[in-house]
Scaffold this motif. Structure first.
Motif, PDB file in Angstrom:
ATOM      1  N   ASP A  61      32.162  41.036 -73.037  1.00 34.04           N
ATOM      2  CA  ASP A  61      31.953  41.927 -74.116  1.00 34.04           C
ATOM      3  C   ASP A  61      33.301  42.521 -74.738  1.00 34.04           C
ATOM      4  O   ASP A  61      33.252  43.478 -75.380  1.00 34.04           O
ATOM      5  CB  ASP A  61      31.079  42.779 -74.296  1.00 34.04           C
ATOM      6  CG  ASP A  61      29.815  42.155 -73.688  1.00 34.04           C
ATOM      7  OD1 ASP A  61      29.481  41.056 -73.965  1.00 34.04           O
ATOM      8  OD2 ASP A  61      29.183  42.793 -72.803  1.00 34.04           O
ATOM      9  N   ASN A 115      24.788  32.725 -71.582  1.00 37.60           N
ATOM     10  CA  ASN A 115      24.667  33.944 -71.417  1.00 37.60           C
ATOM     11  C   ASN A 115      25.787  34.820 -72.047  1.00 37.60           C
ATOM     12  O   ASN A 115      25.911  35.995 -72.283  1.00 37.60           O
ATOM     13  CB  ASN A 115      25.012  34.182 -69.665  1.00 37.60           C
ATOM     14  CG  ASN A 115      25.990  33.393 -69.280  1.00 37.60           C
ATOM     15  OD1 ASN A 115      26.721  32.588 -69.866  1.00 37.60           O
ATOM     16  ND2 ASN A 115      26.459  33.625 -68.064  1.00 37.60           N
ATOM     17  N   ALA A 116      26.779  34.085 -72.703  1.00 41.83           N
ATOM     18  CA  ALA A 116      28.074  34.590 -73.249  1.00 41.83           C
ATOM     19  C   ALA A 116      27.233  34.921 -74.957  1.00 41.83           C
ATOM     20  O   ALA A 116      26.446  34.227 -75.308  1.00 41.83           O
ATOM     21  CB  ALA A 116      29.220  33.789 -73.414  1.00 41.83           C
ATOM     22  N   ILE A 139      19.191  42.142 -61.057  1.00 40.97           N
ATOM     23  CA  ILE A 139      20.463  42.661 -61.288  1.00 40.97           C
ATOM     24  C   ILE A 139      20.880  42.798 -62.755  1.00 40.97           C
ATOM     25  O   ILE A 139      21.960  43.051 -63.269  1.00 40.97           O
ATOM     26  CB  ILE A 139      21.815  41.921 -60.557  1.00 40.97           C
ATOM     27  CG1 ILE A 139      21.878  40.449 -61.194  1.00 40.97           C
ATOM     28  CG2 ILE A 139      21.600  41.666 -58.906  1.00 40.97           C
ATOM     29  CD1 ILE A 139      23.202  39.621 -61.044  1.00 40.97           C
ATOM     30  N   GLY A 140      19.803  42.776 -63.547  1.00 39.41           N
ATOM     31  CA  GLY A 140      20.083  42.645 -65.094  1.00 39.41           C
ATOM     32  C   GLY A 140      20.658  41.657 -65.620  1.00 39.41           C
ATOM     33  O   GLY A 140      21.488  41.546 -66.376  1.00 39.41           O
ATOM     34  N   THR A 141      20.324  40.238 -65.240  1.00 37.84           N
ATOM     35  CA  THR A 141      20.846  39.009 -65.911  1.00 37.84           C
ATOM     36  C   THR A 141      20.443  38.858 -67.343  1.00 37.84           C
ATOM     37  O   THR A 141      19.646  39.730 -67.900  1.00 37.84           O
ATOM     38  CB  THR A 141      20.468  37.847 -65.054  1.00 37.84           C
ATOM     39  OG1 THR A 141      19.022  37.407 -65.239  1.00 37.84           O
ATOM     40  CG2 THR A 141      20.609  37.716 -63.645  1.00 37.84           C
ATOM     41  N   THR A 142      21.135  37.724 -68.034  1.00 42.27           N
ATOM     42  CA  THR A 142      20.645  37.635 -69.173  1.00 42.27           C
ATOM     43  C   THR A 142      19.342  36.872 -69.350  1.00 42.27           C
ATOM     44  O   THR A 142      18.963  36.506 -70.749  1.00 42.27           O
ATOM     45  CB  THR A 142      21.716  36.983 -70.178  1.00 42.27           C
ATOM     46  OG1 THR A 142      21.887  35.626 -69.226  1.00 42.27           O
ATOM     47  CG2 THR A 142      23.040  37.670 -69.993  1.00 42.27           C
ATOM     48  N   LYS A 143      18.834  36.245 -68.232  1.00 41.55           N
ATOM     49  CA  LYS A 143      17.626  35.705 -68.238  1.00 41.55           C
ATOM     50  C   LYS A 143      17.732  34.219 -68.821  1.00 41.55           C
ATOM     51  O   LYS A 143      16.741  33.607 -69.425  1.00 41.55           O
ATOM     52  CB  LYS A 143      16.347  36.443 -68.778  1.00 41.55           C
ATOM     53  CG  LYS A 143      16.136  37.517 -68.065  1.00 41.55           C
ATOM     54  CD  LYS A 143      14.689  38.250 -68.543  1.00 41.55           C
ATOM     55  CE  LYS A 143      14.600  39.808 -67.860  1.00 41.55           C
ATOM     56  NZ  LYS A 143      13.504  40.270 -68.393  1.00 41.55           N
ATOM     57  N   ILE A 192      21.052  30.908 -65.802  1.00 45.00           N
ATOM     58  CA  ILE A 192      22.552  30.729 -65.582  1.00 45.00           C
ATOM     59  C   ILE A 192      22.487  30.505 -64.049  1.00 45.00           C
ATOM     60  O   ILE A 192      23.041  29.522 -63.504  1.00 45.00           O
ATOM     61  CB  ILE A 192      23.360  31.569 -66.095  1.00 45.00           C
ATOM     62  CG1 ILE A 192      23.374  31.719 -67.494  1.00 45.00           C
ATOM     63  CG2 ILE A 192      24.902  31.260 -65.704  1.00 45.00           C
ATOM     64  CD1 ILE A 192      23.587  30.363 -68.484  1.00 45.00           C
ATOM     65  N   GLY A 193      22.040  31.479 -63.161  1.00 46.03           N
ATOM     66  CA  GLY A 193      22.253  31.588 -61.861  1.00 46.03           C
ATOM     67  C   GLY A 193      21.341  30.258 -61.425  1.00 46.03           C
ATOM     68  O   GLY A 193      22.058  29.752 -60.674  1.00 46.03           O
ATOM     69  N   LEU A 195      33.139  39.926 -63.659  1.00 47.20           N
ATOM     70  CA  LEU A 195      31.725  39.519 -63.399  1.00 47.20           C
ATOM     71  C   LEU A 195      32.005  37.926 -62.688  1.00 47.20           C
ATOM     72  O   LEU A 195      31.077  37.049 -62.554  1.00 47.20           O
ATOM     73  CB  LEU A 195      31.133  38.885 -64.634  1.00 47.20           C
ATOM     74  CG  LEU A 195      30.716  40.230 -65.502  1.00 47.20           C
ATOM     75  CD1 LEU A 195      30.153  39.835 -67.075  1.00 47.20           C
ATOM     76  CD2 LEU A 195      29.246  40.864 -64.874  1.00 47.20           C
ATOM     77  N   VAL A 232      27.359  40.039 -60.289  1.00 49.94           N
ATOM     78  CA  VAL A 232      28.205  39.278 -61.235  1.00 49.94           C
ATOM     79  C   VAL A 232      27.480  38.050 -61.836  1.00 49.94           C
ATOM     80  O   VAL A 232      26.211  37.725 -61.475  1.00 49.94           O
ATOM     81  CB  VAL A 232      29.323  38.474 -60.246  1.00 49.94           C
ATOM     82  CG1 VAL A 232      30.202  39.680 -59.612  1.00 49.94           C
ATOM     83  CG2 VAL A 232      28.566  37.733 -58.909  1.00 49.94           C
ATOM     84  N   VAL A 244      26.837  45.791 -69.042  1.00 48.84           N
ATOM     85  CA  VAL A 244      25.440  45.347 -69.036  1.00 48.84           C
ATOM     86  C   VAL A 244      24.926  44.806 -67.830  1.00 48.84           C
ATOM     87  O   VAL A 244      25.555  44.310 -67.331  1.00 48.84           O
ATOM     88  CB  VAL A 244      24.774  44.461 -70.223  1.00 48.84           C
ATOM     89  CG1 VAL A 244      25.103  45.362 -71.548  1.00 48.84           C
ATOM     90  CG2 VAL A 244      25.879  43.180 -70.534  1.00 48.84           C
TER      91      VAL A 244
HETATM   92  P1  IMP Z   1      23.831  36.057 -65.725  1.00 55.12           P
HETATM   93  O1  IMP Z   1      25.010  35.501 -65.968  1.00 55.12           O
HETATM   94  O2  IMP Z   1      22.827  35.913 -66.873  1.00 55.12           O
HETATM   95  O3  IMP Z   1      23.294  35.354 -64.529  1.00 55.12           O
HETATM   96  O4  IMP Z   1      24.011  37.535 -65.437  1.00 55.12           O
HETATM   97  C1  IMP Z   1      24.757  38.139 -64.308  1.00 55.12           C
HETATM   98  C2  IMP Z   1      25.320  39.349 -64.805  1.00 55.12           C
HETATM   99  O5  IMP Z   1      26.339  39.022 -65.711  1.00 55.12           O
HETATM  100  C3  IMP Z   1      24.484  40.378 -65.468  1.00 55.12           C
HETATM  101  O6  IMP Z   1      24.877  41.641 -65.363  1.00 55.12           O
HETATM  102  C4  IMP Z   1      24.693  40.033 -67.029  1.00 55.12           C
HETATM  103  O7  IMP Z   1      24.310  41.177 -67.840  1.00 55.12           O
HETATM  104  C5  IMP Z   1      26.246  39.748 -67.084  1.00 55.12           C
HETATM  105  N1  IMP Z   1      26.618  39.058 -67.860  1.00 55.12           N
HETATM  106  C6  IMP Z   1      26.519  37.582 -68.154  1.00 55.12           C
HETATM  107  N2  IMP Z   1      27.188  37.067 -69.314  1.00 55.12           N
HETATM  108  C7  IMP Z   1      27.793  38.236 -69.971  1.00 55.12           C
HETATM  109  C8  IMP Z   1      28.529  38.335 -71.079  1.00 55.12           C
HETATM  110  O8  IMP Z   1      28.643  37.411 -71.895  1.00 55.12           O
HETATM  111  N3  IMP Z   1      28.842  39.759 -71.314  1.00 55.12           N
HETATM  112  C9  IMP Z   1      28.474  40.715 -70.532  1.00 55.12           C
HETATM  113  N4  IMP Z   1      27.899  40.675 -69.400  1.00 55.12           N
HETATM  114  C10 IMP Z   1      27.286  39.420 -69.174  1.00 55.12           C
END
Ligand code: IMP
Length: 432
Positions: free
Chosen positions: A20, A45-46, A132-136, A139-140, A233, A243, A278
């Motif tokens: 971000d 997730n982006a 861990i607060g992923t974007t759900k 991705i993982g 990340l 991450v 986030v």
């Molecule tokens: P995931 O990528 O959804 O597995 O999330 C893993 C961590 O990366 C979490 O803390 C998300 O909030 C963070 N994250 C993933 N993609 C982004 C992004 O594009 N911007 C900011 N945080 C991200």
């Protein structure tokens, strides 16, 4: 060292914080005269919010360069692609008059697929004690399947019969963990039917993008590699385990797009003039809730993907220096300087104290536990009152902002090649 990236070679633009950073705008600025924009890691997730013909669109899988009608977009092998999300995004862009036909959008046959059960596993885990607060967005779990060598890839969408067999095997593999976590087992038939329908539309875009890229580059085309998320990340060099699951660094573009390291061209790291994050994980320069809220409301710091309120803090130089080091950055782009115009005094974290000792700026702790114990040493400076957003040269910026830029350049030993002072395309100043 030049103070700005050359305008005739390839470029790699990546986030140097926790995502971000405003990469979309920087990419948009630099991609005016590039031929191909490549994403190489991550998935939906982006999120970038872009303005096309006065209309706002949020892209998640497509590179920000998609809104430049002449640029070819490549989604590389290192990505994880949710077919339903990709189709939705393509439709959304078509609705604002920016269609991506098979000539303009190329999806690597080697990219992994994110399927509904990946999202399901992600959500189930995020409901548990190790969230861990992923974007759900799954991705993982999709990257886990890739490493476990049971993932489905975009190329599998080209052959219905083998797709069904592979899907059946993958479902059998993932079902026990879903059931153990209290979820409903995925069903083959509806999943396969939906995927087969999506495959119809996506098939013309799926190709071996690697030789195409090589051919284009041999022919002198300019390529921009667009990072997603941010260096902090990154799966190896970020604040592990808080991450994402991919290599977000420019180096990830080599494997993720299938190009040589020398193809990356000039490397530009993007950072806000403050930090946001986030999801969970340590963030030494985080503000208390009242101050965080002030920065959040001035900066509009809410996630483009999930809408979550971002955690806010002062610029963290040890973290940024680490990010730029492991990325091999040549330049820094600083965004959202205008947001700090609202503050009479600002702070910059120039070092950490850890267990009573001041750490050197380039001694960023690898351990999340240590980072959680680190406390910031701040330098206080005047805010940037007076930035109007209409300045078009470094010299036109208030002295306080110029002092800040000079201080950051000296601490990071890297030139600031661009500053962004507002959301509009032209509220951007490039060093000349
Ligand atoms: P995931 O990528 O959804 O597995 O999330 C893993 C961590 O990366 C979490 O803390 C998300 O909030 C963070 N994250 C993933 N993609 C982004 C992004 O594009 N911007 C900011 N945080 C991200």
């Amino acid at each position: 060292m030049n103070v700005r990236p050359p305008l005739d070679g390839n470029l790699s633009i990546f986030g140097a914080q926790w995502g971000d950073e405003g990469k979309g705008k920087v990419v948009d600025f630099f991609c005016e005269n590039v031929d191909i924009v490549v994403r190489f890691a991550g998935g939906n997730n982006a999120g970038h919010t872009l303005v096309v013909g006065g209309l706002e669109v949020a892209v998640h899988l497509l590179p920000s360069g998609a809104v430049r009608p002449s640029a070819i977009c490549v989604l590389g092998a290192g990505m994880v692609i949710d077919p339903s999300a990709l189709l939705e995004e393509m439709q959304m862009l078509a609705d604002v008059g920016c269609s991506l036909d098979a000539k303009r959008l190329k999806l690597s046959s080697r990219a992994q697929l994110v399927l509904p059960y990946h999202r399901q596993i992600d959500a189930l885990r995020e409901g548990g004690p190790n969230a861990i607060g992923t974007t759900k967005r799954g991705i993982g779990p999709a990257y886990e399947d890739k490493a476990a060598r049971r993932g489905l890839r975009a190329g599998d969408l080209r052959d219905g019969a083998s797709l069904r067999a592979k899907l059946e095997r993958a479902i059998a593999d993932v079902t026990p963990q879903i059931v153990a976590a209290g979820g409903q087992p995925p069903e083959l038939v509806p999943l396969f039917d939906a995927l087969a329908a999506q495959a119809e539309t996506l098939r013309p875009h799926i190709t071996e993008t690697e030789p195409l890229l090589a051919r284009w580059m041999r022919g002198g085309k300019r390529v921009l590699f667009e990072g997603a998320q941010g260096a902090m990340l990154d799966i190896d060099h970020g604040t592990y385990p808080f991450v994402t699951s991919s290599t977000t660094l420019p180096a990830g573009a080599c494997a993720g797009a299938g190009v040589a390291p020398r193809a990356l061209g000039a490397i530009v790291g993007v950072s806000k003039a403050y930090v946001t994050r986030v999801g969970a994980g340590p963030m030494p320069s985080e503000l208390d809730e009242a101050e965080s809220e002030r920065l959040r409301s001035h900066g509009g710091e809410f996630g483009a993907t999930t809408g979550r309120a971002r955690r806010c803090g002062w610029l963290d130089l040890p973290a940024l220096r680490h990010a730029l080091t492991v990325s091999g950055a040549d330049y820094l782009a600083l965004t959202k300087l205008d947001v700090l115009a609202a503050f009479e005094r600002i702070k910059v974290c120039e070092a950490y104290m850890l267990d009573g000792e001041r750490l050197a700026i380039d001694a960023f702790p690898a351990s999340a536990d240590e980072l959680a114990r680190a406390t910031p040493v701040y330098r206080e400076m005047a805010g940037f009152a007076g930035i109007s957003g209409d300045e078009r040269s470094f010299e036109a910026l208030p002295q306080t902002a110029r002092d800040f830029i000079a201080y950051v350049e000296q601490a990071l030993e890297l030139p600031v090649c661009l500053v962004s002072i507002g959301p509009q395309r032209d509220a951007t100043i490039v060093r000349s």
